[in-house]
Motif scaffolding. Structure first.
Motif, PDB file in Angstrom:
ATOM      1  N   UNK A1156      23.346   3.986  -4.419  1.00  0.00           N
ATOM      2  CA  UNK A1156      23.884   5.004  -5.261  1.00  0.00           C
ATOM      3  C   UNK A1156      24.957   4.002  -6.080  1.00  0.00           C
ATOM      4  N   UNK A1157      25.643   3.262  -5.645  1.00  0.00           N
ATOM      5  CA  UNK A1157      26.516   2.336  -6.025  1.00  0.00           C
ATOM      6  C   UNK A1157      25.983   1.364  -6.875  1.00  0.00           C
ATOM      7  N   UNK A1158      24.818   0.733  -6.369  1.00  0.00           N
ATOM      8  CA  UNK A1158      24.137  -0.023  -7.528  1.00  0.00           C
ATOM      9  C   UNK A1158      23.839   0.520  -8.798  1.00  0.00           C
ATOM     10  N   UNK A1159      23.110   1.798  -8.498  1.00  0.00           N
ATOM     11  CA  UNK A1159      22.712   2.646  -9.531  1.00  0.00           C
ATOM     12  C   UNK A1159      23.620   3.055 -10.573  1.00  0.00           C
ATOM     13  N   UNK A1160      24.887   3.483 -10.037  1.00  0.00           N
ATOM     14  CA  UNK A1160      26.046   3.745 -10.766  1.00  0.00           C
ATOM     15  C   UNK A1160      26.472   2.558 -11.814  1.00  0.00           C
ATOM     16  N   UNK A1161      26.500   1.349 -11.076  1.00  0.00           N
ATOM     17  CA  UNK A1161      26.845   0.184 -11.851  1.00  0.00           C
ATOM     18  C   UNK A1161      25.798  -0.239 -12.919  1.00  0.00           C
ATOM     19  N   UNK A1162      24.600  -0.014 -12.539  1.00  0.00           N
ATOM     20  CA  UNK A1162      23.507  -0.020 -13.459  1.00  0.00           C
ATOM     21  C   UNK A1162      23.599   0.922 -14.653  1.00  0.00           C
ATOM     22  N   UNK A1163      23.922   2.111 -14.545  1.00  0.00           N
ATOM     23  CA  UNK A1163      23.938   3.008 -15.593  1.00  0.00           C
ATOM     24  C   UNK A1163      25.266   2.665 -16.329  1.00  0.00           C
ATOM     25  N   UNK A1164      26.152   2.343 -15.694  1.00  0.00           N
ATOM     26  CA  UNK A1164      27.455   2.026 -16.642  1.00  0.00           C
ATOM     27  C   UNK A1164      27.099   0.644 -17.403  1.00  0.00           C
ATOM     28  N   UNK A1165      26.292  -0.283 -16.808  1.00  0.00           N
ATOM     29  CA  UNK A1165      25.886  -1.526 -17.733  1.00  0.00           C
ATOM     30  C   UNK A1165      24.886  -1.180 -18.714  1.00  0.00           C
ATOM     31  N   UNK A1166      23.867  -0.044 -18.526  1.00  0.00           N
ATOM     32  CA  UNK A1166      23.036   0.418 -19.357  1.00  0.00           C
ATOM     33  C   UNK A1166      23.846   1.194 -20.524  1.00  0.00           C
ATOM     34  N   UNK A1167      24.741   1.969 -20.172  1.00  0.00           N
ATOM     35  CA  UNK A1167      25.653   2.692 -21.265  1.00  0.00           C
ATOM     36  C   UNK A1167      26.059   1.656 -21.931  1.00  0.00           C
ATOM     37  N   UNK A1168      26.991   0.510 -21.314  1.00  0.00           N
ATOM     38  CA  UNK A1168      27.576  -0.441 -22.201  1.00  0.00           C
ATOM     39  C   UNK A1168      26.626  -1.053 -23.194  1.00  0.00           C
ATOM     40  N   UNK A1169      25.115  -1.513 -22.472  1.00  0.00           N
ATOM     41  CA  UNK A1169      24.207  -1.984 -23.316  1.00  0.00           C
ATOM     42  C   UNK A1169      23.771  -1.173 -24.545  1.00  0.00           C
ATOM     43  N   UNK A1170      23.741  -0.021 -24.512  1.00  0.00           N
ATOM     44  CA  UNK A1170      23.240   1.118 -25.317  1.00  0.00           C
ATOM     45  C   UNK A1170      24.537   1.156 -26.502  1.00  0.00           C
ATOM     46  N   UNK A1171      25.798   0.910 -25.871  1.00  0.00           N
ATOM     47  CA  UNK A1171      26.904   0.997 -26.858  1.00  0.00           C
ATOM     48  C   UNK A1171      26.893  -0.157 -27.797  1.00  0.00           C
ATOM     49  N   UNK A1172      26.726  -1.315 -27.061  1.00  0.00           N
ATOM     50  CA  UNK A1172      26.971  -2.536 -27.718  1.00  0.00           C
ATOM     51  C   UNK A1172      25.614  -2.459 -28.932  1.00  0.00           C
ATOM     52  N   UNK A1173      24.169  -1.895 -28.403  1.00  0.00           N
ATOM     53  CA  UNK A1173      23.092  -2.035 -29.241  1.00  0.00           C
ATOM     54  C   UNK A1173      23.416  -0.938 -30.394  1.00  0.00           C
ATOM     55  N   UNK A1174      23.774   0.044 -30.293  1.00  0.00           N
ATOM     56  CA  UNK A1174      23.968   1.149 -31.255  1.00  0.00           C
ATOM     57  C   UNK A1174      25.263   0.709 -32.135  1.00  0.00           C
ATOM     58  N   UNK A1175      25.961   0.067 -31.544  1.00  0.00           N
ATOM     59  CA  UNK A1175      27.314  -0.515 -32.473  1.00  0.00           C
ATOM     60  C   UNK A1175      26.827  -1.462 -33.451  1.00  0.00           C
ATOM     61  N   UNK A1176      25.814  -2.108 -32.816  1.00  0.00           N
ATOM     62  CA  UNK A1176      25.347  -3.283 -33.684  1.00  0.00           C
ATOM     63  C   UNK A1176      24.414  -2.608 -34.918  1.00  0.00           C
ATOM     64  N   UNK A1177      23.623  -1.496 -34.362  1.00  0.00           N
ATOM     65  CA  UNK A1177      22.929  -0.946 -35.377  1.00  0.00           C
ATOM     66  C   UNK A1177      23.738  -0.362 -36.300  1.00  0.00           C
ATOM     67  N   UNK A1178      24.957   0.152 -35.739  1.00  0.00           N
ATOM     68  CA  UNK A1178      25.587   1.090 -37.007  1.00  0.00           C
ATOM     69  C   UNK A1178      26.198   0.017 -37.659  1.00  0.00           C
ATOM     70  N   UNK A1179      26.691  -0.876 -37.389  1.00  0.00           N
ATOM     71  CA  UNK A1179      27.222  -2.055 -38.291  1.00  0.00           C
ATOM     72  C   UNK A1179      26.288  -2.752 -39.460  1.00  0.00           C
ATOM     73  N   UNK A1180      24.935  -2.542 -38.967  1.00  0.00           N
ATOM     74  CA  UNK A1180      23.958  -3.074 -39.741  1.00  0.00           C
ATOM     75  C   UNK A1180      23.444  -1.964 -40.743  1.00  0.00           C
ATOM     76  N   UNK A1181      23.645  -0.878 -40.173  1.00  0.00           N
ATOM     77  CA  UNK A1181      22.868   0.343 -41.010  1.00  0.00           C
ATOM     78  C   UNK A1181      24.464   0.469 -42.156  1.00  0.00           C
ATOM     79  N   UNK A1182      25.443   0.305 -41.712  1.00  0.00           N
ATOM     80  CA  UNK A1182      26.685   0.334 -42.736  1.00  0.00           C
ATOM     81  C   UNK A1182      26.508  -0.870 -43.776  1.00  0.00           C
TER      82      UNK A1182
END
Length: 1592
Positions: A1156-1182
C-alpha cells in the motif's frame, strides 16, 4: 474444333472485364450506390443503381502501381494508395476514372489506412517505421499536417466522420480520435485518445468494430456485440455501454455500420440486428439471419444502403424506408476460395471454377452470369476440362478411395453424368486429357500410380495401362509423337521440390513402355507440348528460361530427345509455370506477369501483361480461349480476373451487368453431386478380387482333394487321441507323438523362441526405462523428503488426519537466520529508546495492592498453572508474586504477537513484534522467522502424528487378535448348534481393519508379492508331476507317540465336550423290550453321561456368549477411544493450520502494508506525471490557441479588406462611365448588379470558393472545378453573352461592364470564402478553449487527489492494523471473513466484561424468577380454561342427546305391530296369511306366462312369413342387379359425366343469367337515379319560371 494459330498482326488492347476478389479488407462505398473492393492490382466497382460491374487496373506508373488501401466519399470521388515503397495517393472520379490529384509523401513507407474527409481532405495512416498520420488537401495537393500516432499495433481500423473533420483510429484495446482544425493559413490537429488499460487494472473488452452515426456520434462494439458510445470528456475518449444481450452465443466476428438513424450490427450469433434509439434506449427493431457467415458489413456515407458480403460469396444489398423496414436483396455472387479454373470446350464461352470445399460453378465469360452450381461431396476435390468437348472430369476422395466422374455440360440442361470410375486408395492429384480428348491419364503423384484410359465416343472409359513407377511423380501429360499419343511421366527425384529428371514414356495405343533416350539440361518442374510437331517444352527448376525439347520415335519403341533452343521467358523471377493451347502458349510466374507467345514457343512474345502485383504471391493458374479473346488468371491469393485481349471491341466495351443468380442454384439438396459411391471398391481391389477368384477356380479340384485327405487324417488322429486318453496314465503317450508336422513344430518353436526373445528384450528395456524413471522420481521426490506425507484413518469411521510433508532442512543454522538474530539483537539492545505510543505507562502497584486482585483472578481463571496454585496455597507472598509477575510477563510478551505459536513451540527470542515491523528489511527478516516457526509447528505436529500412528499400529493388532477370537467364538457356537441339532447359525461378518495406501506411503517404492494381480507364469517344462503313491500313507510316528504316552497326552476341554458319547452295544443290537439288568444299567449310565455332556456344552455356550459380549464391548471401546484420538488429532491439526495461517497472515499484512505504501507512492508519482503531462499539453495548447487567435485576427483583416474593396468597387463603378449619359450608366449599373442564382452547399469549402473565384475572374474553367460550382460558372458565362446586351450599349461598353462585374463577383466569392475561414477559426478557437479548460479542471482535481492521497497515507501510518488471536466466544461481531468486519470493532478489557457479566447474571436471575412466576400464573389460567372448556363440552353433549331423543319418531308399521300385539294376534296367523297371498301371486304369474308363450308362437309364425317374403326380395334384387350390370356394360361410361357437365353448364348459365339480370336492374336503378339528379341539377341551373298574367 480445331483452332487457328495466333495471328502475329493482332494488336492487343487488354481490359479487365470482371473479377472475383478474395480479400475483402479494402472495401468502401463511393456515393450512395457504388461499392468498391480493392486488392492486388484491381479495384472492383459494383454499381447497385445501374447493376453494372467495373474493374479498374493499377499496373503501371500512370494509373498506379497496385492498391494497398482505398477510401470512398459521399460524392463520386474515391482515393487509393499504391502498393509500393513511398506510395502515392490517387484521387479519382467515378465512373470516368479521371485522376483528379496525385499526392506523394516521401516520409511514408506504406499506407495502412486511408480516409476521405469532408472539406476535400484526405487522411492517411502509415505503418512501420514512422507510424504517421498525414492530412492532405487534394484540391491544392498540399500536405497540411504530418504527426506521429505513437500506435504500433496491427489490424487497426480507420473511419472518418460524416459530420466533421474527425478520424477515428482503433486498435482493439484503445482508440484515438483525430480532429483537424483549419485556421486560415494554419492547420492543427487535436488528439483525443482512449487510454489503453495496462498493468494490474481490470482490462476492458477489446473493440472489434467502430462506426460514425449520421448525427456525428462515434459507436463501437466488442467481441460479444455489446454496443458502446464513445464520448469525449474534454481530454480523452470514454466508452459507455449502450446496449447488450447476455444470451448471444459468440460464434462469428461481429461488424457494425450505420443505417438511416440507427445502427446495423452483425453477429456474433449469425444474426443481423437493426438498432434504433427511442427514449434514450437502444432497441432491436429488425433482425435477419443470412445464409452463411458474413465477412464484411459496410454502409454508404448517408446511411441509406448497406452491403453484406458472406463467406460463400453472396453479396446482399440492404435498403429500407426506416430502421425497422429493411429489404435484403441478393445483388450478385462472387465465389470465394477458388482453387482451379478451366474453360469449357468447344467454344470456350463458359468458365468453370472450383473452390476449396468442392463447389463447382460455371460462369458465362462475357456476361458473368452464374449458369450452374454443384456441391461435390467428398474431400480433396478437383476437376479437369476436355480441350475439344464440353466434358469435365471431377475427381477426389470419397471415403477411403479416390475416383472420378465424367460430366458433360450443356448450357440449357447443365451437367449430365456420363461415366465414372473408382481408381485407388492413393491420392489422385492430377488428371490430364490428350490433345485429341480421347485419352485420359489419372496420376497419384505421391504414390507413383498412373492410370492411362481411353475415352470412347459415347464417353466410356477403358483402362489401357496401370503402372506403378516406384517413386513419386513430378508431372505427367499426354501428347502425340509420331502420330501416336504417348504419356510422358516426369519421375520425382527431390524430397524438397516437385522436380524430376527421368522421363518414362508409355504408348497409349499398345500400353507398352517406350525407351526414352537423349540428354536434357534438367531438372524440370513441368513439361508441356508445343504447337510444333514432336516438340515439347521443359520448364527448368528455378530458372527464367524454358527449354525446347525435340522428340523422335525410332521404330515405334524408342523415343529420342534432343535439346532445342533455350529461350528467355521475359519473367523477372526464377519461378514460373505454363499453359498450352493449340493456338497460344502462356507462361505465368511469381512476378505476377503473363507472357503470351505463339504455340511453337518462339523467343518473341506477343503480349506481356502484369496481372498480379510483385508484392503478392504470384499467379497460380492462367488459361486462354481458342480465339485469343480473353485470358483468365487465378492468383495465389485466390483472386480471379477475366482479361479481354481486344478491349476496343464493342462487346468488350459494354460493362457486364450484375445478374442475380437463380436461388435454386444454392439449394444444396438438389444440386449435390457424388462422384463415386461410399462403399464402392476401387480398381486395385477389383483386380485383386478378380485374381483371387481366378486362382480359386483354377485350383478348386486340387483344393477339394487336399481338404478331403486332411479331414480323413483329422478323423483318424481324433480316434487315436481318444484311445490314448482312455489308457492309464502310465501307458499314455505324450501329445508330441501325435504331431504330424514335426518340421512345422520346429519352425514354430524357433519362431516362438524368437518372439520370446523379442518380448524379453522389449520387456527388459521397458523395465530398465521404468527403473530409470522411478529411480529419478525416488531420488528427487522421495529421498529428499525427511517426512513423507501420510494419513491416519479412523477404524471403521470416516475420520482421518494427515501429517505435514517436511523436507530435510537446517533452517536453524541458516546464515539468513543468524544474520536476522544478530541484527535483531542490536535492535533489542535499544528497545528502551524506542518510541512506543501504544504502551501505557502506569505506576507499579505494591504487593499488598496486588493480593486481592490476584486472589480473585485465581478463583475466576482456570488457566493458572499447578505451580501457581501451590504457591497460592502454601507459598510465601513474595514467591507467589514473583511467579505471577513472570506469568503476566509471558502473557504480555505474546499478547501482541498476533499468533498462538507460543502455545505449541518455542518462539525465537529475536521474533519481531508486529507493532515494530514496518520496513521492507523487517519484512524480509519476518519472512525467515515465519518460515522457521511454520517448520517447527509442522515438526511438532508430525511428532504427535507419529505417536498416533504407533497407537494405531497397537490398536490394529489388538483389533485383529480380538476379531480372531470373536470368529473362533462364532465358529464354536455354530458347532454347538449343530450338536444340538439346531439349524440356527450365527452369521456375523467380522472385518479386520485394513491399512490404506495413504497410511503406508513406503508402499509406493516397495512392491509386495501379494500386490501383484497376475500370478507368475510357469511353463509346462517347469511343472513337476509327482509319481503316484503306492499305498496309504504310514502314520507310524503318531501311533508310536500314542502308545508311548499311553493316553496321557494333553486334551482340550472344549474339544472333548464336542465329541459324542459312544452308544452301548445293547442299544445298537437290541430293542428296548429285550434289555436285561446289565443293559439297563449301561443305558442309564449312557444317559447320565449324555446329560452331563449336554450340561457341559450349555455351560461352554454360556461362557462363549459372555466372552463374546465382553470382548465385543472391549473391542468397541478401544475403537471408539482410538477414533476419538484421531478426531482430537484432526482438531489439533486444524489448530496448527490456524497457527500457520496466523503466522502467514501476519507476514502478508506487513507485505500488504508495504505494498500500500508503494502503491500510494506510485499513485502520487502517477498524479505528478499526469500533472506534468497535462501542464505541458496546456502550455502547448495555449501556444496553439494564441496562433489560432492570430489567424483569427488575420482572417478578420482579410475580410475587412475585401469588404472595403467591395465598397470601393461599388463606389467607383460609375467613374468608368463618367462621359456617358445617366440613362446608360443606370442601365450598366442594373446589369452590373445581376448575379446567377447562388446555391450554397456544404461541399463548398474555402478552397472550392477560391477556385471558383479565380475561374470567374479569368473566365477559364479549371479541370478540378467542383461540380457544385459548375452551374454558377455557367450562369456567369450566360450573363456575359452579347445577346444579353441592351440596345443602348455598345460592345466596348458591355465588355467593360462585364469585366467590372466579374471583378465584383470574384470579390464577393472571396468574401464568402473568408467568411467560412472565419467560421472555421472560431470553431477551432472554441475547441481549443474547451480543451484547455478541461485540462485546467483536471489539474485541479488531480491536486485534490494528491492531497487526499497524502491524508490517507498519513491516516494509515497513524492507524496501524494489529492482529489478535481471540477465542471465537470473545468475538461478538458478525464476521464474513473480510478485514472490513473489524473496522468499527472495539477491544474491551476482560475486567469490564466480567463486571458486565455479573450484572447480567443478577438481572438474569431476577428475570428467571419473574418468568417462573409468569409461567405458574399462566399454567393456573390454562388449567381453569381447560376445566371451563371441559364443562362446556359436557353441556354440549347432553344437549345433543336431548335433541336426538326429541327427534326420535316411531313408524306406522311398528305402531301396528305393537297394537296387534296388544290385541292378541300371534305370528302363526301372519304365516297363514302370507302363504295365501303367495299362492295367489303364483297363479297370477302362471297366467301371465301362458299369455306370453301364446304371443311368442304367433310372432314365430309371422317371422316365418316375413322370411319367405325376404327370400323373394333377395331373388328379385339379384335379378335386378344382373339387369343393371348388363345395362351398365351396354351403356357409355362417360354418359354420367356428360350429363353432370350439361347440368353444371345449365346451372352456370342460370346463375350467370340471374347475375346479369341483377346487374341490369342495378344499372337501371342507377340510370333512374342519375336521371333524377340530372333533372334536379337542370332545375337548379335553368329554373322554371312560373307563368303569369298581366292584370288589365
Amino acid at each position: 474444333m480445331a483452332a487457328e494459330a495466333l495471328d502475329e498482326n493482332i494488336e492487343f488492347h487488354t481490359k479487365a472485364r470482371w473479377a472475383i476478389p478474395q480479400r475483402l479488407d479494402a472495401m468502401a462505398f463511393i456515393g450512395p450506390d457504388v461499392l468498391a473492393v480493392a486488392h492486388d492490382l484491381y479495384i472492383l466497382f459494383l454499381d447497385f443503381k445501374h447493376h453494372t460491374e467495373t474493374v479498374y487496373v493499377t499496373n503501371n506508373k500512370t494509373v498506379g502501381d497496385g492498391v494497398d488501401v482505398i477510401a470512398g466519399h459521399r460524392s463520386t470521388m474515391f482515393a487509393f494508395a499504391e502498393k509500393v515503397r513511398n506510395p502515392r495517393i490517387f484521387i479519382l472520379s467515378f465512373p470516368s476514372m479521371t485522376i483528379m490529384a496525385e499526392l506523394e509523401d516521401l516520409d511514408v513507407n506504406r499506407y495502412k489506412g486511408l480516409c476521405m474527409m469532408e472539406g476535400d481532405l484526405v487522411c492517411g495512416f502509415s505503418g512501420f517505421p514512422n507510424y504517421l498520420v498525414t492530412v492532405w488537401s487534394w484540391r491544392t495537393a498540399q500536405r497540411l499536417l504530418c504527426l506521429e500516432t505513437g500506435v504500433t499495433r496491427r489490424n487497426q481500423l480507420y473511419v472518418a466522420s460524416r459530420m466533421g473533420l474527425m478520424v477515428c483510429e482503433c486498435w482493439g484495446a484503445g482508440l484515438i480520435v483525430w480532429e483537424v482544425a483549419q485556421c486560415y493559413k494554419l492547420n492543427l490537429m487535436m488528439k483525443r485518445p482512449k487510454q489503453e488499460v495496462t498493468g494490474w487494472e481490470v482490462s476492458e473488452p477489446p473493440l472489434v468494430g467502430i462506426c460514425w452515426s449520421n448525427d456525428g456520434q462515434l459507436y463501437a462494439i466488442d467481441e460479444n456485440a455489446r454496443l458502446y458510445s464513445v464520448l469525449s470528456d474534454g481530454i480523452n475518449m470514454v466508452t459507455n455501454l449502450e446496449w447488450s444481450e447476455d444470451d448471444i452465443e459468440v460464434i462469428h466476428k461481429p461488424y457494425i455500420c450505420s443505417f438511416e438513424h440507427g445502427l446495423l450490427i452483425y453477429g456474433p450469433d449469425n444474426l443481423v440486428r437493426s438498432l434504433k434509439k427511442s427514449e434514450l434506449q437502444w432497441k432491436v427493431v429488425w433482425t435477419y439471419e443470412p445464409a452463411d457467415t458474413v465477412l464484411r458489413l459496410v454502409s454508404n456515407a448517408v446511411g441509406t444502403a448497406a452491403c453484406l458480403w458472406t463467406q460463400t460469396g453472396m453479396v446482399y444489398k440492404l435498403t429500407g424506408e426506416s430502421e425497422d423496414k429493411i429489404d435484403v436483396e441478393l445483388v450478385t455472387f462472387k465465389q470465394r476460395g477458388i482453387q482451379k479454373i478451366q474453360l469449357i470446350a468447344p467454344d470456350f464461352k463458359y468458365l468453370a471454377t472450383m473452390n476449396h470445399v468442392g463447389v463447382l460453378c460455371i460462369y458465362e465469360v462475357y456476361s458473368t452470369k452464374l449458369m450452374v452450381m454443384k456441391y461435390v461431396e467428398g474431400n480433396d476435390m478437383s476437376f479437369q476440362a476436355s480441350p475439344v468437348e464440353p466434358l469435365v472430369i471431377i475427381f477426389g476422395e470419397v471415403g477411403p478411395n479416390y475416383g472420378m466422374v465424367l460430366m458433360t455440360y450443356n448450357p440449357d440442361k447443365g451437367f449430365t453424368k456420363v461415366g465414372g470410375m473408382c481408381l485407388t486408395h492413393q491420392i489422385v492429384s492430377q488428371v490430364q486429357f490428350s490433345p485429341t480428348g480421347r485419352e485420359v491419364v489419372a496420376v497419384a503423384m505421391s504414390a507413383g500410380h498412373v492410370f492411362i484410359l481411353a475415352l470412347s465416343e459415347d464417353y466410356k472409359l477403358t483402362l489401357i495401362r496401370y503402372m506403378e513407377v516406384g517413386r513419386g511423380i513430378a508431372d505427367c501429360f499426354l501428347m502425340p509423337v509420331n502420330n501416336v499419343i504417348r504419356c510422358f511421366i516426369l519421375v520425382l527425384f527431390s524430397d524438397k521440390f516437385l522436380i524430376g529428371e527421368r522421363i518414362v514414356v508409355v504408348n497409349t495405343e499398345t500400353g507398352k513402355d517406350n525407351k526414352f533416350a537423349g540428354k536434357m539440361q534438367g531438372p524440370y518442374a513441368r513439361l508441356l507440348p508445343l504447337g510444333t510437331k514432336d516438340t515439347m517444352l521443359g520448364i527448368p527448376h528455378l530458372s527464367r528460361q524454358y527449354h525446347v525439347l525435340k522428340l523422335a520415335a525410332d521404330k515405334g519403341v524408342t523415343i529420342s530427345v534432343k535439346m532445342g533452343p533455350i529461350i528467355d521467358t521475359g519473367h523477372e523471377v526464377k519461378y514460373f509455370d505454363g499453359f498450352f493451347t493449340p493456338n497460344a502458349l502462356l507462361t505465368f510466374g511469381y512476378d505476377g506477369a503473363i507472357v503470351l507467345r505463339q504455340p511453337d514457343g518462339r523467343p518473341e512474345y506477343d503480349l506481356h501483361l502484369a496481372v498480379s502485383h510483385r508484392y503478392e504471391n504470384g499467379i497460380k493458374q492462367a488459361v486462354i480461349d481458342s480465339e485469343t479473346k480473353y485470358i483468365v488468371h487465378l492468383a495465389a491469393s485466390h483472386t480471379m480476373v477475366v482479361h479481354c485481349l481486344r478491349g476496343e471491341s464493342p462487346e468488350a466495351m459494354q460493362e457486364p451487368k450484375l445478374e442475380v443468380p437463380d436461388q435454386k442454384l444454392f439449394d444444396k439438396a438438389s444440386n449435390s453431386l457424388t462422384i463415386i459411391a461410399l462403399g464402392e471398391k476401387n480398381y486395385l481391389d477389383r483386380q485383386e478380387d478378380k485374381k483371387v477368384h481366378e486362382e480359386a477356380m483354377d485350383y478348386k479340384k486340387q483344393r477339394d482333394e487336399v481338404v478331403t485327405a486332411f479331414n480323413a487324417q483329422r478323423a483318424q488322429l481324433i480316434e487315436l487321441l481318444e484311445e490314448n486318453i482312455a489308457e492309464i496314465p502310465l501307458h499314455q503317450l505324450s501329445l508330441a507323438e501325435f504331431n504330424l508336422h514335426a518340421e512345422h513344430k520346429k519352425e514354430r518353436l524357433k519362431q516362438a523362441e524368437q518372439e520370446r526373445l523379442m518380448i524379453r528384450i522389449h520387456t527388459e528395456a521397458r523395465i530398465a526405462a521404468q527403473d530409470k524413471v522411478t529411480l529419478w522420481i525416488k531420488k528427487y521426490c522421495w529421498d529428499t523428503m525427511m517426512t513423507p506425507r501420510a494419513k491416519i484413518l479412523a477404524i471403521f469411521s470416516h475420520y482421518q488426519v494427515e501429517n505435514y510433508a517436511v523436507l530435510p532442512t537446517q533452517r536453524d543454522n541458516w546464515p539468513e537466520l543468524q544474520q536476522v538474530a544478530a541484527l535483531r539483537a542490536l535492535e533489542m539492545e535499544n528497545d528502551e529508546d524506542l518510541f512506543k505510543p501504544w504502551e501505557e505507562h502506569k505506576p507499579e502497584p505494591s504487593a499488598i495492592e496486588l493480593l486481592p486482585t490476584v486472589a480473585s483472578g485465581i478463583r475466576e481463571k482456570s488457566t493458572l498453572s499447578v505451580r501457581s496454585a501451590r504457591a497460592l496455597s502454601g507459598g510465601t507472598d513474595s514467591q507467589f508474586l514473583e511467579d505471577m509477575e513472570a506469568e503476566e510477563q509471558a502473557v504480555d510478551q505474546y499478547c501482541m504477537s498476533g499468533t498462538a505459536a507460543h502455545k505449541f513451540v518455542t518462539v525465537p527470542g529475536y521474533m519481531i513484534p508486529q507493532t515494530r515491523a514496518y520496513s521492507f528489511l523487517q519484512m524480509n527478516w519476518l519472512q525467515q522467522i515465519v518460515k522457521l516457526n511454520v517448520q517447527n509447528m509442522r515438526l511438532w505436529f508430525n511428532k504427535q502424528f507419529d505417536e498416533l500412528m504407533a497407537s494405531k499400529k497397537r490398536e490394529v493388532g489388538l483389533v485383529c487378535e480380538r476379531n480372531a477370537r470373536l470368529r473362533f467364538i462364532i465358529d464354536e457356537l455354530n458347532k454347538l448348534s449343530d450338536l444340538r441339532g439346531s439349524f440356527h447359525h450365527l452369521v456375523v461378518q467380522i472385518k479386520d481393519p485394513q491399512w490404506a495406501q495413504d497410511e503406508q506411503p513406503e508402499r509406493l517404492i516397495k512392491v509386495d508379492p501379494e500386490e501383484c494381480s497376475i500370478a507368475p507364469y510357469i511353463s509346462p517344462s517347469q511343472i513337476v508331476i509327482p509319481p503316484p503313491e503306492g499305498g496309504p500313507k504310514d502314520d507310524f510316528r503318531e501311533r508310536a507317540l500314542v502308545e508311548m504316552m499311553d493316553g496321557v497326552l494333553e486334551k482340550l476341554w472344549h474339544e472333548e465336550i464336542k465329541k459324542p458319547i459312544p452308544m452301548p452295544q445293547c442299544m445298537l443290537d437290541k430293542d428296548p423290550e429285550h434289555f436285561n439288568e446289565d443293559d439297563l444299567r449301561v443305558v442309564f449310565e449312557y444317559e447320565a453321561k449324555v446329560a452331563f455332556r449336554n450340561e457341559e456344552r450349555d455351560k461352554y455356550r454360556k461362557m462363549l456368549h459372555a466372552e463374546y459380549a465382553k470382548l465385543s464391548q472391549v473391542l468397541n471401546e478401544g475403537v471408539v477411544k482410538f477414533n476419538a484420538k484421531v478426531k482430537d488429532t484432526w482438531l489439533l491439526k486444524l489448530k496448527v493450520d490456524s497457527v500457520i495461517g496466523q503466522e502467514n497472515l501476519n507476514l502478508m499484512r506487513l507485505r500488504r502494508a508495504n505494498l500500500d505504501r508503494v502503491e500510494m507512492a506510485e499513485k502520487i508519482e502517477h498524479f505528478r506525471a499526469e500533472i506534468a503531462k497535462y501542464s505541458a499539453e496546456e502550455e502547448w495548447l495555449m501556444e496553439q490557441l494564441q496562433q489560432i487567435q492570430e489567424q483569427g485576427t488575420e482572417v478578420q483583416a482579410a475580410y475587412d479588406a475585401l469588404a472595403q474593396k467591395d465598397k470601393y468597387l461599388e463606389r467607383t463603378f460609375k467613374n468608368h462611365f463618367a462621359d456617358l449619359s445617366p440613362i446608360i450608366v443606370d442601365q450598366c449599373y442594373k446589369f452590373f448588379k445581376k448575379r446567377p442564382k447562388w446555391h450554397m452547399r456544404a461541399t463548398m469549402t474555402p478552397v472550392v470558393l477560391y477556385g471558383l473565384a479565380s475561374a470567374v475572374l479569368t473566365g477559364v474553367r479549371p479541370q478540378r472545378l467542383h461540380p457544385d460550382c459548375v452551374d454558377f460558372f455557367k450562369g456567369v458565362e450566360v450573363l456575359d453573352q452579347i445577346s444579353n446586351m441592351p440596345p443602348v450599349m455598345d460592345e466596348g461598353l458591355w465588355a467593360t461592364m462585364v469585366k467590372l462585374r466579374r471583378v465584383k463577383i470574384e470579390n464577393e466569392i472571396r468574401m464568402r470564402a473568408v467568411g467560412l475561414e472565419m467560421a472555421y477559426v472560431e470553431n477551432s478557437n472554441a475547441i481549443w478553449t474547451k480543451s484547455i479548460l478541461a485540462r485546467k479542471n483536471f489539474l485541479i482535481k488531480t491536486q485534490d487527489l494528491i492531497t487526499e492521497q497524502r491524508e490517507q497515507a498519513e491516516h494509515i501510518a497513524r492507524n496501524r492494523v494489529v492482529q489478535f488471536v481471540l477465542p471465537a466466544g470473545q468475538v461478538e461481531i458478525p464476521t464474513t471473513g473480510h478485514m472490513e468486519d473489524y473496522h468499527d470493532a472495539t477491544l474491551i478489557p476482560r475486567e469490564d466484561i466480567e463486571k458486565i457479566n455479573e450484572v447480567i447474571l443478577r438481572v438474569g436471575e431476577l428475570k428467571l424468577r419473574m418468568m417462573r412466576k409468569q409461567m405458574e400464573f399462566r399454567k393456573g389460567i390454562l388449567a381453569k380454561e381447560w376445566e371451563h372448556a371441559q364443562m362446556k363440552m359436557k353441556l354440549r353433549h347432553m344437549e345433543q342427546e336431548l335433541a336426538s331423543y326429541r327427534r326420535l319418531k316411531i313408524p306406522k308399521e311398528l305402531q301396528l305391530y305393537l297394537k296387534n300385539k296388544e290385541r292378541g294376534y300371534t305370528d302363526d296367523q301372519d304365516y297363514v296369511r302370507l302363504e295365501k297371498e303367495m299362492e295367489a301371486e303364483k297363479q297370477a304369474v302362471n297366467r301371465v306366462l301362458e299369455m306370453q308363450i301364446q304371443r311368442v308362437e304367433e310372432l314365430q309364425v309371422k317371422i316365418n312369413a316375413i322370411e319367405a317374403k325376404s327370400n323373394k326380395l333377395v331373388t328379385m334384387i339379384t335379378t335386378l342387379n344382373a339387369q343393371v350390370s348388363e345395362k351398365r356394360l351396354n351403356e357409355d361410361p362417360l354418359e354420367p359425366i356428360r350429363t353432370r357437365r350439361i347440368l353444371k353448364k345449365r346451372m352456370e348459365m342460370l346463375i350467370q343469367r340471374s347475375q346479369l339480370i341483377r346487374e341490369v336492374q342495378q344499372y337501371h336503378s342507377n340510370i333512374v337515379l342519375l336521371q333524377t339528379e340530372l333533372e334536379l341539377l337542370r332545375l337548379k341551373t335553368y329554373p322554371t319560371l312560373a307563368s303569369f298574367r298581366t292584370i288589365d
